[in-house]
Design a protein around this motif. Structure first.
Motif, PDB file in Angstrom:
ATOM      1  N   PRO A  13      30.601 -50.727  -8.101  1.00 11.82           N
ATOM      2  CA  PRO A  13      30.623 -50.301  -9.501  1.00 11.82           C
ATOM      3  C   PRO A  13      32.013 -49.948 -10.017  1.00 11.82           C
ATOM      4  O   PRO A  13      32.295 -50.123 -11.201  1.00 11.82           O
ATOM      5  N   ASN A  14      32.887 -49.460  -9.133  1.00  6.82           N
ATOM      6  CA  ASN A  14      34.266 -49.167  -9.555  1.00  6.82           C
ATOM      7  C   ASN A  14      35.089 -50.439  -9.640  1.00  6.82           C
ATOM      8  O   ASN A  14      35.818 -50.665 -10.607  1.00  6.82           O
ATOM      9  N   ASN A  15      34.963 -51.297  -8.642  1.00  5.88           N
ATOM     10  CA  ASN A  15      35.737 -52.532  -8.629  1.00  5.88           C
ATOM     11  C   ASN A  15      35.323 -53.478  -9.752  1.00  5.88           C
ATOM     12  O   ASN A  15      36.101 -54.340 -10.155  1.00  5.88           O
ATOM     13  N   ALA A  16      34.108 -53.287 -10.280  1.00  9.05           N
ATOM     14  CA  ALA A  16      33.643 -54.133 -11.382  1.00  9.05           C
ATOM     15  C   ALA A  16      34.536 -53.998 -12.610  1.00  9.05           C
ATOM     16  O   ALA A  16      34.598 -54.914 -13.437  1.00  9.05           O
ATOM     17  N   LEU A  17      35.235 -52.868 -12.737  1.00  7.23           N
ATOM     18  CA  LEU A  17      36.133 -52.675 -13.877  1.00  7.23           C
ATOM     19  C   LEU A  17      37.473 -53.375 -13.679  1.00  7.23           C
ATOM     20  O   LEU A  17      38.275 -53.451 -14.615  1.00  7.23           O
ATOM     21  N   ARG A  18      37.736 -53.888 -12.483  1.00  9.67           N
ATOM     22  CA  ARG A  18      39.008 -54.561 -12.200  1.00  9.67           C
ATOM     23  C   ARG A  18      38.897 -56.070 -12.319  1.00  9.67           C
ATOM     24  O   ARG A  18      39.861 -56.743 -12.717  1.00  9.67           O
ATOM     25  N   ILE A  19      37.761 -56.619 -11.967  1.00 11.24           N
ATOM     26  CA  ILE A  19      37.612 -58.074 -11.905  1.00 11.24           C
ATOM     27  C   ILE A  19      37.007 -58.608 -13.206  1.00 11.24           C
ATOM     28  O   ILE A  19      36.422 -57.852 -13.981  1.00 11.24           O
ATOM     29  N   ASN A  20      37.149 -59.904 -13.419  1.00  6.19           N
ATOM     30  CA  ASN A  20      36.752 -60.498 -14.696  1.00  6.19           C
ATOM     31  C   ASN A  20      35.339 -61.069 -14.687  1.00  6.19           C
ATOM     32  O   ASN A  20      34.902 -61.643 -15.679  1.00  6.19           O
ATOM     33  N   GLY A  21      34.635 -60.956 -13.573  1.00  6.28           N
ATOM     34  CA  GLY A  21      33.273 -61.462 -13.500  1.00  6.28           C
ATOM     35  C   GLY A  21      32.595 -60.942 -12.248  1.00  6.28           C
ATOM     36  O   GLY A  21      33.263 -60.466 -11.330  1.00  6.28           O
ATOM     37  N   LEU A  22      31.277 -61.022 -12.211  1.00  2.00           N
ATOM     38  CA  LEU A  22      30.547 -60.482 -11.079  1.00  2.00           C
ATOM     39  C   LEU A  22      29.735 -61.517 -10.315  1.00  2.00           C
ATOM     40  O   LEU A  22      29.105 -61.191  -9.325  1.00  2.00           O
ATOM     41  N   GLY A  23      29.728 -62.766 -10.763  1.00  2.00           N
ATOM     42  CA  GLY A  23      29.021 -63.787 -10.006  1.00  2.00           C
ATOM     43  C   GLY A  23      27.787 -64.319 -10.711  1.00  2.00           C
ATOM     44  O   GLY A  23      27.432 -63.896 -11.810  1.00  2.00           O
ATOM     45  N   ALA A  24      27.109 -65.272 -10.054  1.00  2.00           N
ATOM     46  CA  ALA A  24      25.916 -65.918 -10.608  1.00  2.00           C
ATOM     47  C   ALA A  24      25.076 -66.470  -9.453  1.00  2.00           C
ATOM     48  O   ALA A  24      25.606 -66.736  -8.382  1.00  2.00           O
ATOM     49  N   PRO A  25      23.774 -66.611  -9.683  1.00  2.00           N
ATOM     50  CA  PRO A  25      23.058 -66.290 -10.915  1.00  2.00           C
ATOM     51  C   PRO A  25      22.842 -64.785 -11.064  1.00  2.00           C
ATOM     52  O   PRO A  25      22.739 -64.065 -10.082  1.00  2.00           O
ATOM     53  N   ARG A  26      22.772 -64.359 -12.314  1.00  2.00           N
ATOM     54  CA  ARG A  26      22.513 -62.958 -12.618  1.00  2.00           C
ATOM     55  C   ARG A  26      21.043 -62.794 -12.991  1.00  2.00           C
ATOM     56  O   ARG A  26      20.493 -63.617 -13.724  1.00  2.00           O
ATOM     57  N   ALA A  27      20.448 -61.744 -12.505  1.00  2.00           N
ATOM     58  CA  ALA A  27      19.041 -61.494 -12.789  1.00  2.00           C
ATOM     59  C   ALA A  27      18.863 -60.019 -13.118  1.00  2.00           C
ATOM     60  O   ALA A  27      19.549 -59.164 -12.554  1.00  2.00           O
ATOM     61  N   PHE A  28      17.946 -59.725 -14.023  1.00  2.22           N
ATOM     62  CA  PHE A  28      17.799 -58.374 -14.551  1.00  2.22           C
ATOM     63  C   PHE A  28      16.351 -57.908 -14.484  1.00  2.22           C
ATOM     64  O   PHE A  28      15.416 -58.702 -14.660  1.00  2.22           O
ATOM     65  N   TYR A  29      16.172 -56.607 -14.229  1.00  2.00           N
ATOM     66  CA  TYR A  29      14.867 -55.982 -14.414  1.00  2.00           C
ATOM     67  C   TYR A  29      14.678 -55.864 -15.917  1.00  2.00           C
ATOM     68  O   TYR A  29      15.457 -55.208 -16.616  1.00  2.00           O
ATOM     69  N   THR A  30      13.682 -56.515 -16.444  1.00  2.00           N
ATOM     70  CA  THR A  30      13.549 -56.713 -17.883  1.00  2.00           C
ATOM     71  C   THR A  30      13.559 -55.414 -18.696  1.00  2.00           C
ATOM     72  O   THR A  30      14.240 -55.350 -19.732  1.00  2.00           O
ATOM     73  N   PRO A  31      12.833 -54.349 -18.314  1.00  2.00           N
ATOM     74  CA  PRO A  31      12.896 -53.119 -19.122  1.00  2.00           C
ATOM     75  C   PRO A  31      14.310 -52.558 -19.263  1.00  2.00           C
ATOM     76  O   PRO A  31      14.668 -52.024 -20.327  1.00  2.00           O
ATOM     77  N   VAL A  32      15.125 -52.667 -18.226  1.00  5.10           N
ATOM     78  CA  VAL A  32      16.490 -52.141 -18.295  1.00  5.10           C
ATOM     79  C   VAL A  32      17.346 -52.989 -19.224  1.00  5.10           C
ATOM     80  O   VAL A  32      18.095 -52.467 -20.061  1.00  5.10           O
ATOM     81  N   GLY A  78      37.548 -41.570 -13.938  1.00  4.76           N
ATOM     82  CA  GLY A  78      36.567 -42.608 -14.212  1.00  4.76           C
ATOM     83  C   GLY A  78      35.865 -43.143 -12.977  1.00  4.76           C
ATOM     84  O   GLY A  78      35.128 -44.128 -13.057  1.00  4.76           O
ATOM     85  N   TYR A  79      36.061 -42.496 -11.849  1.00  3.37           N
ATOM     86  CA  TYR A  79      35.509 -42.958 -10.570  1.00  3.37           C
ATOM     87  C   TYR A  79      34.036 -42.592 -10.447  1.00  3.37           C
ATOM     88  O   TYR A  79      33.620 -41.474 -10.804  1.00  3.37           O
ATOM     89  N   LEU A  80      33.231 -43.520  -9.936  1.00  2.91           N
ATOM     90  CA  LEU A  80      31.818 -43.268  -9.654  1.00  2.91           C
ATOM     91  C   LEU A  80      31.626 -43.069  -8.159  1.00  2.91           C
ATOM     92  O   LEU A  80      32.049 -43.910  -7.361  1.00  2.91           O
ATOM     93  N   GLN A  81      30.998 -41.988  -7.782  1.00  3.75           N
ATOM     94  CA  GLN A  81      30.750 -41.703  -6.383  1.00  3.75           C
ATOM     95  C   GLN A  81      29.764 -42.711  -5.787  1.00  3.75           C
ATOM     96  O   GLN A  81      28.875 -43.205  -6.492  1.00  3.75           O
ATOM     97  N   PRO A  82      29.910 -43.046  -4.503  1.00  6.29           N
ATOM     98  CA  PRO A  82      28.945 -43.946  -3.861  1.00  6.29           C
ATOM     99  C   PRO A  82      27.522 -43.416  -3.999  1.00  6.29           C
ATOM    100  O   PRO A  82      27.284 -42.210  -3.871  1.00  6.29           O
ATOM    101  N   GLY A  83      26.598 -44.304  -4.299  1.00 10.46           N
ATOM    102  CA  GLY A  83      25.197 -43.904  -4.422  1.00 10.46           C
ATOM    103  C   GLY A  83      24.839 -43.263  -5.742  1.00 10.46           C
ATOM    104  O   GLY A  83      23.731 -42.726  -5.891  1.00 10.46           O
ATOM    105  N   ALA A  84      25.767 -43.316  -6.718  1.00  6.29           N
ATOM    106  CA  ALA A  84      25.491 -42.665  -7.995  1.00  6.29           C
ATOM    107  C   ALA A  84      24.488 -43.436  -8.837  1.00  6.29           C
ATOM    108  O   ALA A  84      23.852 -42.872  -9.728  1.00  6.29           O
TER     109      ALA A  84
END
Length: 446
Positions: free
Chosen positions: A349-368, A183-189
């Motif tokens: 991106p890998n460590n995101a599956l270990r922790i319970n949150g990613l921080g704030a404020p969160r902002a998104f590119y709207t089409p995505v 389940g590992y994602l390579q750097p820059g993927a």
């Protein structure tokens, strides 16, 4: 044959755990993984042994009873484990039973990182990979609880700067596990947005879902409207059928400033995620959708500009800032700045599956974010989108304080019941399970 051995949780090194397990010939090993006093019920061993024998599990744990005072006894139900239960703070209680099969599966792993402090975490991930870990949904022991803080006070322990060295250890162990299971994602993927194409009515929209926040909504809206940006922006508030004075306050503010868009949903069944979907799919939403909770404030008038600048510099699909915990008077509360410095471009991106949150404020590119969509829930909706984006796109991080997270008696997560904490953790584990499987399938298809 069963042995009972004290094993301090998260303190024992890989070497200590391996030496302990290598030295026993027991078919079942009962471990106290806490530093608390534990009183086993009369049938605790039998119930755990029955569960292990009937399921072939590598490890067994159970619910328990908490004593918080001489006359205070509280049930402590736990949750079942799943493949996405990768949090190093997953609650196994104080006692676990490790079977001979579990011991052997762990000792067979010769590729493990020599961690000075994560021996138990490493052991349980190895067992979790090779065999099942089973919960007995029955209280089998009593624990004298010494940490009497509320859920709102405990939830940020994992990002406390004092725990940073431990977090680095846990990240290495989790990354090692992801590599082992595919389940590992390579750097820059992650995909880079080469050009933020498309026509939008404004460059950015601040999104505020709200229900019954008459005490805080005006502050939040004014904090958003006071932003200084080199391009036009607006503020979209989705007022989810408030029954207090919130709707009246918003109507008055919208009459004073045309940049404030006040939406009341036609539907009555929306959670926070559904409100987000309504906002980002509105024709008036800008190129970037930036979060602001109805309790909170931006730290300064330049927050929005910093977020937009970060998008422009890196081709990101999501940008996450840092925030400061404070009370209603804006006085800093422990642990202070929450900057999630555990995030790195290489392994975030890998460590995101270990922790319970990613921080704030969160902002998104709207089409995505329109393409991915939010689940229609009122907890974990942002984490669901964030880990999905982390698995496919680049995420930008701002480690400067941008946001004030105000903790007060009206916060929805200030003091949750054990049942609600369990429900929240179970939901996020389910999200992690789905994303982990998506990544494994993605790697297999390459």
């Amino acid at each position: 044959m069963t042995e009972t051995i004290q094993l301090p949780k998260y303190v024992s090194s890989t070497l200590e755990v391996r030496e302990l397990l290598s030295s026993t010939s027991a078919q079942y090993l009962l471990l106290n993984i806490s530093d608390r006093e534990v009183i086993l019920s009369d049938d605790a061993r039998d119930r755990m042994l029955q569960a292990a024998q009937s399921t072939g599990a590598g490890m067994v744990f159970s619910d328990y009873i908490m004593m918080t005072g001489p006359d205070s006894i509280i049930p402590a139900p736990l949750i079942d484990i799943q493949s996405g239960s990768l949090r190093d703070d997953f609650d196994f209680g104080a006692i676990v039973l490790v079977t001979r099969a579990g011991i052997d599966a762990y000792l067979a792993r010769t590729d493990l990182y020599e961690s000075p402090s994560g021996g138990f975490y490493q052991m349980r991930l190895a067992i979790q990979d090779a065999l099942s870990i089973v919960r007995v949904p029955q209280p089998l022991y009593t624990v004298t609880e010494t940490d009497l803080r509320t859920s709102g006070q405990k939830q940020f322990d994992y990002v406390n700067p004092r725990n940073r060295s431990i977090q680095i250890e846990m990240e290495k162990i989790c990354t090692e596990h992801l590599k082992h299971i595919g389940g590992y994602l390579q750097p820059g993927a992650g995909k880079r947005i080469e050009s933020y194409d498309g026509t939008f009515p404004v460059e950015a929209s601040v999104i505020i879902p709200v229900r019954n926040r008459e005490r805080t909504i005006a502050d939040a809206v004014k904090s958003a409207l006071d932003q200084k940006l080199d391009s036009p922006f607006n503020v979209i508030v989705v007022d989810n059928h408030s029954t207090d004075g919130t709707t009246h306050i918003l109507a008055g503010l919208a009459a004073q400033d045309s940049r404030l868009i006040h939406i009341i949903p036609e539907s009555n069944d929306l959670g926070i995620g559904g409100c987000w979907n309504l906002a980002v799919n509105d024709s008036r939403c800008g190129r970037f959708a930036v979060q602001l909770d109805s309790d909170d404030l931006y730290s300064g008038a330049d927050t929005l500009q910093k977020v937009v600048d970060k998008f422009r510099e890196g081709g990101y699909s999501m940008v996450i800032g840092s925030y400061r915990m404070c009370n209603f008077s804006l006085e800093t509360l422990p642990p202070g700045i929450i900057d999630h410095r555990e995030w790195t471009d290489e392994n975030g991106p890998n460590n995101a599956l270990r922790i319970n949150g990613l921080g704030a404020p969160r902002a998104f590119y709207t089409p995505v974010v329109r393409e991915i969509g939010f689940p229609n829930v009122s907890y974990g909706e942002d984490y669901a989108v964030a880990i999905r984006i982390a698995g496919q796109y680049r995420i930008g991080r701002i480690f400067d304080e941008l946001y004030l997270c105000r903790r007060w008696e009206g916060n929805s997560d200030a003091a949750l019941s054990p049942e609600k904490v369990n429900a929240n953790n179970l939901y996020k584990d389910t999200l992690r399970t789905a994303e982990l499987q998506r990544r494994i399938n993605q790697n297999l298809s390459r």
